[in-house]
Scaffold this active site. Structure first.
Site, PDB file in Angstrom:
ATOM      1  N   GLY A 169      40.065   2.008 -24.235  1.00  0.00           N
ATOM      2  CA  GLY A 169      40.070   2.285 -22.799  1.00  0.00           C
ATOM      3  C   GLY A 169      41.102   3.366 -22.525  1.00  0.00           C
ATOM      4  N   SER A 170      40.677   4.612 -22.517  1.00  0.00           N
ATOM      5  CA  SER A 170      41.640   5.722 -22.472  1.00  0.00           C
ATOM      6  C   SER A 170      42.387   5.811 -21.147  1.00  0.00           C
ATOM      7  CB  SER A 170      40.924   7.050 -22.760  1.00  0.00           C
ATOM      8  OG  SER A 170      39.863   7.258 -21.856  1.00  0.00           O
ATOM      9  N   ASN A 171      41.823   5.296 -20.045  1.00  0.00           N
ATOM     10  CA  ASN A 171      42.511   5.371 -18.754  1.00  0.00           C
ATOM     11  C   ASN A 171      43.794   4.541 -18.777  1.00  0.00           C
ATOM     12  OD1 ASN A 171      40.352   6.872 -17.956  1.00  0.00           O
ATOM     13  ND2 ASN A 171      39.645   5.492 -16.358  1.00  0.00           N
ATOM     14  N   CYS A 193      35.259   3.864 -24.540  1.00  0.00           N
ATOM     15  CA  CYS A 193      34.444   3.762 -23.332  1.00  0.00           C
ATOM     16  C   CYS A 193      35.187   4.312 -22.118  1.00  0.00           C
ATOM     17  CB  CYS A 193      34.015   2.320 -23.082  1.00  0.00           C
ATOM     18  SG  CYS A 193      35.393   1.167 -22.835  1.00  0.00           S
ATOM     19  N   HIS A 201       0.823  -1.212   0.000  1.00  0.00           N
ATOM     20  CA  HIS A 201       0.000   0.000   0.000  1.00  0.00           C
ATOM     21  C   HIS A 201       0.854   1.257   0.000  1.00  0.00           C
ATOM     22  CE1 HIS A 201      -2.114   3.321   2.018  1.00  0.00           C
ATOM     23  NE2 HIS A 201      -3.088   2.964   1.201  1.00  0.00           N
TER      24      HIS A 201
END
Length: 826
Positions: free
Chosen positions: A718-720, A768, A437
């Protein structure tokens, strides 16, 4: 009965009869006539029409309480009592509601009405047996309209047996038209008290006291996501779920894949189900709650086959009503399983009236701007945030001390609480699931609500103020103090789509339905790490080697988490498949690129049982991670569980929009070994449209781009990690972290180079990594390089899209696929 019948059988009723039998009965009749032939089971019964109600009020004789009569008849007396009602005054509302109900209880039915009810009941007994047990349900003529829910406003009485008990239950139903909550609800919704009449449904009971029952919605009740059926249920009769007394089992089924050979159950959540409602004494027309057994609590109430059958019925009902109303009509459906015959039944269905009315061209997001100390957690209802003084109310008798703008904290609510729920800044309950409820009404009111906290009312007694946050996924958190938060609104109606595919990084399955409304082209990175960390928590090899683990606290913890699973490996497979399946369903049929697990050894070691299976490394960042783990004998079987989960998502759930991606693949030969390993578990590249991508995050991936193109179907930068390895630095080191910058010329040169070479080979390439989310100018650089897709953090999608559109206009680029554009905007 001529033109004023007192009784109509369900088989005689359609939706056009709402003025005569109310929404609930009209819907039952509609389904019996139209859907029974399609295999949907609905118990038989009859409706006592509004003519009986009117004649009862107008012609019934008052046997007691004559002093209540100030006017010649009952109707005029009720009008007189309500003439000066102050609906905001709880004491006045309670006193006047009580007077009206006493007056109705004192009325005796006219003889002709009793004769018709008894005659119909006897006919039902011929079908089902002597003194058959029935449910007696109120059905108001204004309820269950497509734009207003009167759920819970009137009463239902279960396990009613015998003619006398039936007549008394009917009288109580008529009186419930004037409960405090019903009077208050009509007043606030603008319904005239005498334009609303009451019909009663008398329906054969389904013996769910010996099995289970619940509620089913044909959309997600929190986000409004339309492509799922959401089922909740518990053991015993269904009143406990609606009242919020227990925490039920919950299931999500993905509609688009239901019609094939698939079993698209994308989420199964085990509820605690502490008690169940059963018949008190066989044949005496009463019910009671008893504790569930230990084995009942650790097992799901339904088999997968039963979940699928209910979902299929839900879709049939939704399709029928959508056609009937001439517009999309998601449904709120009650179901039950008979413990004697083992059959499933639909008990009633009504239009869903909250999320189906929400306009989706405006995206509204709530975000906390500061962090407080978490006090309690539960299931979030809605996506909003509310803050204010805490008011712990233990009983409905105390609601007159509640003030507007406070946080309502209680064990559970029922319809009597509604007058104060609408003035609350937030609601917190100890008990209940997302169809109780408190959840239903708070959704309708737009009030943030957290249900099923367990002991929230005890803990929060000691605090003066709190912030109720439902904006962080399925888990709602009550924070100490009044925290600052931000509300953003985005008009998406005229938002253009760029040629460059704008995808999202999504790791949390619980947020996927909400995020799917942000204009996007799919998911460019779905990380398994979040699901493993938060939904599984156990190292996969600890499940593979469970039998050989020493008998210690770790093994006990694993046993507790995997209760109900004899084969512990299946726990990992099921939980991982459901997590990925929910994300894939949210964005279907757009691509969802799932990266296989990429924990470092120190992170794997932090999982339960993980320290036994992980080496200690000085530099885990460039150690035993990614592709090299998947074919190594120390993790090979753990990777096998990941593969089996992904196979389940694609082949059993039917979510073939899932593409798989391999992280940290150092050499071309390593790529071949991983693809061969995946084949062992049925993940065969090219079969059933399976594409296997590779993360491009190591200089060797760039240097040997053409060679990697011979193996993989696509790439995601994956640029990191690429930045760390190009610049030769550890971004976590304080001494050199200032040098970490994805915009460094050397990094950009590598990215530009790999984009050119991959596209020359006719393969897809996206990114990404974090950089385009953090730096709009980096996103601009990627567009100029001709990248196919950019995957962004969800909170940066809209602003980065605008920037990319500007660049594409300058370059003369535009999207040339109108059908895809329409899909992306949907």
């Amino acid at each position: 009965m001529g033109e004023r019948p007192y009784i109509l059988w369900f088989d005689e009723i359609t939706l056009s009869d709402i003025p005569l039998v109310g929404g609930k009965n009209a819907s039952l009749g509609e389904m019996r006539k139209e859907l029974k032939q399609l295999g949907v089971n609905i118990p038989n019964g009859f409706a006592i029409t509004v003519h009986a109600y009117h004649d009862f009020i107008d012609k019934g004789t008052v046997q007691e309480w004559q002093y209540l009569m100030k006017k010649p008849n009952v109707r005029e007396n009720i009008q007189d009592i309500l003439s000066d009602l102050d609906v905001e005054n709880m004491e006045d509302l309670s006193e006047k509601g009580s007077r009206i109900r006493r007056l109705i209880y004192s009325l005796e039915f006219p003889r002709e009405i009793i004769e018709e009810i008894v005659k119909a009941y006897r006919r039902l007994c011929k079908e089902y047996g002597e003194d058959t047990d029935v449910a007696v349900r109120s059905s108001a003529t204004a309820e269950d309209l497509p734009t207003a829910s009167f759920a819970g406003q009137q009463e239902t009485y279960l396990n009613i047996r015998g003619e006398y008990a039936l007549i008394q239950a009917c009288k109580r139903c008529f009186a419930s038209l004037f409960t405090n909550r019903a009077i208050s609800y009509r007043a606030h919704k603008g319904f005239d008290h005498f334009r609303v009449a009451l019909s009663i449904g008398v329906q054969k009971m389904v013996r769910s006291d010996k099995a289970c029952s619940g509620v089913m919605f044909t959309l997600d009740t929190e986000s409004g996501f339309p492509d799922v059926v959401y089922i909740t249920g518990s053991y015993g009769l269904g009143e406990n779920i609606v009242q919020g007394v227990i925490n039920p089992d919950e299931f999500y089924v993905f509609k688009p894949c239901l019609k094939g050979r698939y079993k698209p159950i994308i989420q199964k959540t085990l509820g605690s189900k502490e008690i169940k409602m059963v018949y008190a004494i066989e044949g005496e027309g009463s019910t009671k709650n008893i504790p569930t057994s230990a084995s009942e609590r650790v097992n799901f109430i339904l088999s997968d086959e039963e979940i699928i059958r209910l979902a299929q019925w839900g879709v049939l009902i939704e399709e029928h009503y959508t056609k009937k109303y001439g517009r999309y009509s998601p449904m709120d459906i009650e179901w039950a399983k008979d413990g004697i015959t083992q059959e499933l039944f639909i008990l009633q269905a009504r239009p869903e009236t909250v999320k189906s009315q929400t306009k989706r061209n405006v995206l509204e997001t709530y975000t906390l701007k500061q962090r407080g100390r978490p006090l309690v957690k539960g299931r979030s209802v809605g996506e909003k945030i509310g803050a204010g003084p805490i008011n712990v109310i233990s009983s409905v008798r105390e609601i007159d001390r509640f003030k507007k703008g406070e946080i309502l904290v209680t064990q559970m609510t029922d319809p009597d609480w509604e007058p104060i729920m609408k003035i609350a800044a937030g609601i917190v309950t100890d008990r209940g699931g997302r169809t109780c409820h408190a959840a239903i009404i708070s959704r309708e009111l737009g009030v943030p609500c957290i249900v099923g906290t367990g002991n929230g009312s005890e803990i929060l007694k000691g605090y003066s103020s709190a912030t109720v946050c439902c904006a962080e996924g399925e888990t709602g958190v009550v924070y100490e103090g009044i925290l600052e938060y931000e509300v953003k609104r985005f008009d998406m109606e005229h938002l253009q789509r760029p040629k460059t595919r704008i995808m999202m990084n999504v790791g949390d399955p619980d947020s996927a339905f909400h995020l799917s409304y942000i204009p996007n082209d799919g998911v460019g990175l779905a990380r398994l790490e979040f699901i493993i960390n938060n939904f599984i928590r156990i190292h996969p090899m600890a499940l593979v080697k469970f039998d050989s683990l020493p008998e210690d606290h770790v093994k006990k913890e694993i046993e507790q988490l995997t209760v109900g699973y004899k084969d512990k490996k299946l726990y990992f497979v099921d939980r991982l498949a459901q997590g990925v399946g929910k994300i894939a369903a949210a964005f279907y049929p757009k691509d969802v690129i799932v990266r296989m697990s990429d924990f470092k050894t120190n992170e794997y070691a932090n999982l339960i049982g993980g320290s036994r299976f992980e080496p200690v490394e000085d530099n885990p960042m460039i150690g035993f991670r990614g592709a090299c783990r998947y074919y190594d004998e120390d993790y090979q079987e753990g990777f096998g569980l990941e593969c089996l989960a992904m196979k389940k998502v694609r082949d059993e759930m039917g979510l073939t929009n899932v593409k798989l991606m391999i992280p940290f693949c150092r050499t071309v030969e390593e790529g071949r070994l991983v693809i061969a390993e995946m084949r062992k578990y049925g993940l065969i590249q090219g079969q059933n449209g399976l594409e296997i991508y590779m993360m491009c995050e190591i200089p060797s991936n760039v240097i040997l781009a053409e060679e990697f193109c011979e193996i993989f179907d696509g790439f995601s930068i994956g640029s990191n990690d690429l930045t760390q390895l190009v610049l030769g630095l550890d971004r976590d080191s304080e001494k050199v972290s200032h040098l970490f910058d994805e915009r460094d010329p050397a990094v950009k040169k590598m990215i530009q180079w790999v984009i050119e070479r991959v596209k020359q080979k006719g393969k897809k390439i996206g990114i990404c990594g974090q950089a385009p989310s953090d730096y709009p100018e980096f996103a601009e650089f990627l567009v100029r390089c001709g990248i196919d897709s950019i995957s962004l953090n969800p909170d940066t999608v809209l602003k980065t899209t605008e920037r990319i559109l500007e660049v594409e206009r300058e370059l003369g680029l535009r999207r040339e696929e109108p059908e895809r554009e329409a899909l992306a905007a949907s």
